[in-house]
Design a protein around this motif. Sequence first.
Motif, PDB file in Angstrom:
ATOM      1  N   TYR A  53       0.824  -1.194   0.000  1.00 34.19           N
ATOM      2  CA  TYR A  53       0.000   0.000   0.000  1.00 34.19           C
ATOM      3  C   TYR A  53       0.861   1.248   0.000  1.00 34.19           C
ATOM      4  N   ARG A  54       0.773   2.017  -1.050  1.00 33.97           N
ATOM      5  CA  ARG A  54       1.531   3.260  -1.167  1.00 33.97           C
ATOM      6  C   ARG A  54       1.173   4.214  -0.029  1.00 33.97           C
ATOM      7  N   GLU A  55      -0.112   4.234   0.353  1.00 35.15           N
ATOM      8  CA  GLU A  55      -0.565   5.155   1.393  1.00 35.15           C
ATOM      9  C   GLU A  55       0.119   4.896   2.730  1.00 35.15           C
ATOM     10  N   ILE A  56       0.332   3.630   3.070  1.00 38.21           N
ATOM     11  CA  ILE A  56       0.972   3.302   4.349  1.00 38.21           C
ATOM     12  C   ILE A  56       2.416   3.781   4.343  1.00 38.21           C
ATOM     13  N   ALA A  57       3.116   3.564   3.266  1.00 38.81           N
ATOM     14  CA  ALA A  57       4.506   4.028   3.176  1.00 38.81           C
ATOM     15  C   ALA A  57       4.558   5.554   3.271  1.00 38.81           C
ATOM     16  N   GLU A  58       3.604   6.215   2.622  1.00 37.50           N
ATOM     17  CA  GLU A  58       3.578   7.675   2.644  1.00 37.50           C
ATOM     18  C   GLU A  58       3.287   8.201   4.054  1.00 37.50           C
ATOM     19  N   ILE A  59       2.320   7.613   4.747  1.00 36.03           N
ATOM     20  CA  ILE A  59       2.009   8.027   6.124  1.00 36.03           C
ATOM     21  C   ILE A  59       3.227   7.811   7.017  1.00 36.03           C
ATOM     22  N   GLY A  60       3.863   6.665   6.905  1.00 39.79           N
ATOM     23  CA  GLY A  60       5.057   6.383   7.710  1.00 39.79           C
ATOM     24  C   GLY A  60       6.141   7.419   7.495  1.00 39.79           C
ATOM     25  N   ASP A  61       6.364   7.782   6.243  1.00 35.49           N
ATOM     26  CA  ASP A  61       7.378   8.796   5.930  1.00 35.49           C
ATOM     27  C   ASP A  61       6.985  10.171   6.463  1.00 35.49           C
ATOM     28  N   LEU A  62       5.726  10.569   6.240  1.00 34.66           N
ATOM     29  CA  LEU A  62       5.271  11.891   6.664  1.00 34.66           C
ATOM     30  C   LEU A  62       5.286  12.057   8.180  1.00 34.66           C
ATOM     31  N   LEU A  63       4.879  11.020   8.889  1.00 33.37           N
ATOM     32  CA  LEU A  63       4.791  11.097  10.348  1.00 33.37           C
ATOM     33  C   LEU A  63       6.048  10.581  11.044  1.00 33.37           C
ATOM     34  N   GLN A  64       6.993  10.120  10.259  1.00 32.39           N
ATOM     35  CA  GLN A  64       8.240   9.560  10.786  1.00 32.39           C
ATOM     36  C   GLN A  64       7.936   8.506  11.859  1.00 32.39           C
ATOM     37  N   ASP A  91       0.584   2.491  14.319  1.00 34.08           N
ATOM     38  CA  ASP A  91       1.910   3.087  14.233  1.00 34.08           C
ATOM     39  C   ASP A  91       2.602   2.995  15.582  1.00 34.08           C
ATOM     40  N   SER A  92       3.845   3.392  15.624  1.00 36.09           N
ATOM     41  CA  SER A  92       4.630   3.245  16.845  1.00 36.09           C
ATOM     42  C   SER A  92       4.090   4.107  17.983  1.00 36.09           C
ATOM     43  N   GLY A  93       3.234   5.086  17.676  1.00 38.14           N
ATOM     44  CA  GLY A  93       2.608   5.912  18.711  1.00 38.14           C
ATOM     45  C   GLY A  93       1.244   5.408  19.141  1.00 38.14           C
ATOM     46  N   GLY A  94       0.763   4.316  18.542  1.00 41.55           N
ATOM     47  CA  GLY A  94      -0.511   3.727  18.934  1.00 41.55           C
ATOM     48  C   GLY A  94      -1.709   4.151  18.112  1.00 41.55           C
ATOM     49  N   ARG A  95      -1.519   5.016  17.098  1.00 41.01           N
ATOM     50  CA  ARG A  95      -2.639   5.415  16.250  1.00 41.01           C
ATOM     51  C   ARG A  95      -2.980   4.283  15.292  1.00 41.01           C
ATOM     52  N   VAL A  96      -4.275   4.087  15.047  1.00 37.25           N
ATOM     53  CA  VAL A  96      -4.735   2.998  14.187  1.00 37.25           C
ATOM     54  C   VAL A  96      -5.299   3.576  12.896  1.00 37.25           C
ATOM     55  N   ILE A 126     -12.461  15.565   6.435  1.00 34.51           N
ATOM     56  CA  ILE A 126     -11.120  15.103   6.082  1.00 34.51           C
ATOM     57  C   ILE A 126     -10.106  15.699   7.034  1.00 34.51           C
ATOM     58  N   MET A 127      -9.229  14.850   7.545  1.00 29.37           N
ATOM     59  CA  MET A 127      -8.174  15.303   8.435  1.00 29.37           C
ATOM     60  C   MET A 127      -6.901  15.466   7.625  1.00 29.37           C
ATOM     61  N   SER A 128      -6.232  16.596   7.827  1.00 28.84           N
ATOM     62  CA  SER A 128      -4.975  16.822   7.124  1.00 28.84           C
ATOM     63  C   SER A 128      -3.821  16.210   7.903  1.00 28.84           C
ATOM     64  N   ILE A 129      -2.681  16.043   7.255  1.00 24.56           N
ATOM     65  CA  ILE A 129      -1.498  15.539   7.925  1.00 24.56           C
ATOM     66  C   ILE A 129      -1.069  16.508   9.029  1.00 24.56           C
ATOM     67  N   GLY A 130      -1.224  17.814   8.792  1.00 25.83           N
ATOM     68  CA  GLY A 130      -0.892  18.803   9.808  1.00 25.83           C
ATOM     69  C   GLY A 130      -1.727  18.628  11.070  1.00 25.83           C
ATOM     70  N   GLU A 131      -3.020  18.386  10.911  1.00 24.77           N
ATOM     71  CA  GLU A 131      -3.885  18.151  12.070  1.00 24.77           C
ATOM     72  C   GLU A 131      -3.496  16.878  12.800  1.00 24.77           C
ATOM     73  N   LEU A 132      -3.126  15.852  12.050  1.00 26.50           N
ATOM     74  CA  LEU A 132      -2.724  14.592  12.655  1.00 26.50           C
ATOM     75  C   LEU A 132      -1.443  14.762  13.455  1.00 26.50           C
ATOM     76  N   LYS A 133      -0.503  15.537  12.920  1.00 25.34           N
ATOM     77  CA  LYS A 133       0.761  15.764  13.618  1.00 25.34           C
ATOM     78  C   LYS A 133       0.581  16.555  14.908  1.00 25.34           C
TER      79      LYS A 133
END
Length: 141
Positions: free
Chosen positions: A47-58, A77-82, A132-139
């Motif tokens: 899944y391209r999306e999973i790789a992208e989320i992992g990279d964006l959120l480190q 993820d390593s922080g517990g988000r599903v 829709i949640m943005s990556i900025g909001e998630l971070k």
Amino acid sequence: MSPEVPASHPVAAILSEFGGLNVGELGRGMECARSDVVFCWSPHEGYREIAEIGDLLQTELACFATAHNHHQSLYIDSGGRVFVVSPMMSGIGLMRRTFGDAMERALLGRKASPLLLPSHDGEVLLRGSPQIMSIGELKTG
């Protein structure tokens, strides 16, 4: 479990506790269909999306279950988000920020929050849409 995932990653505890368990059933839910959840190690890496989320959120994401009759994959993820990835959704969504809340959401039939990734073409999901949640909001949240 895969040797690539460290024992300190939340997926290790989840699969140690629930690995092999199948819970829930498909049916009408509160906001969408209720889901079944099958807890199993699944090294989905396509899944391209999973790789992208992992990279964006480190962060490191690991698949711990399939859901909705094996049409969805659940990642933590390593922080517990599903997160949920589904070909039916054509993307990725945040189930919740904790494992317990995410499982409740899936089993009761509540929607995930779709994530609009930088690589998304925007034809289906539009920036600024309140659901829709943005990556900025998630971070930051």
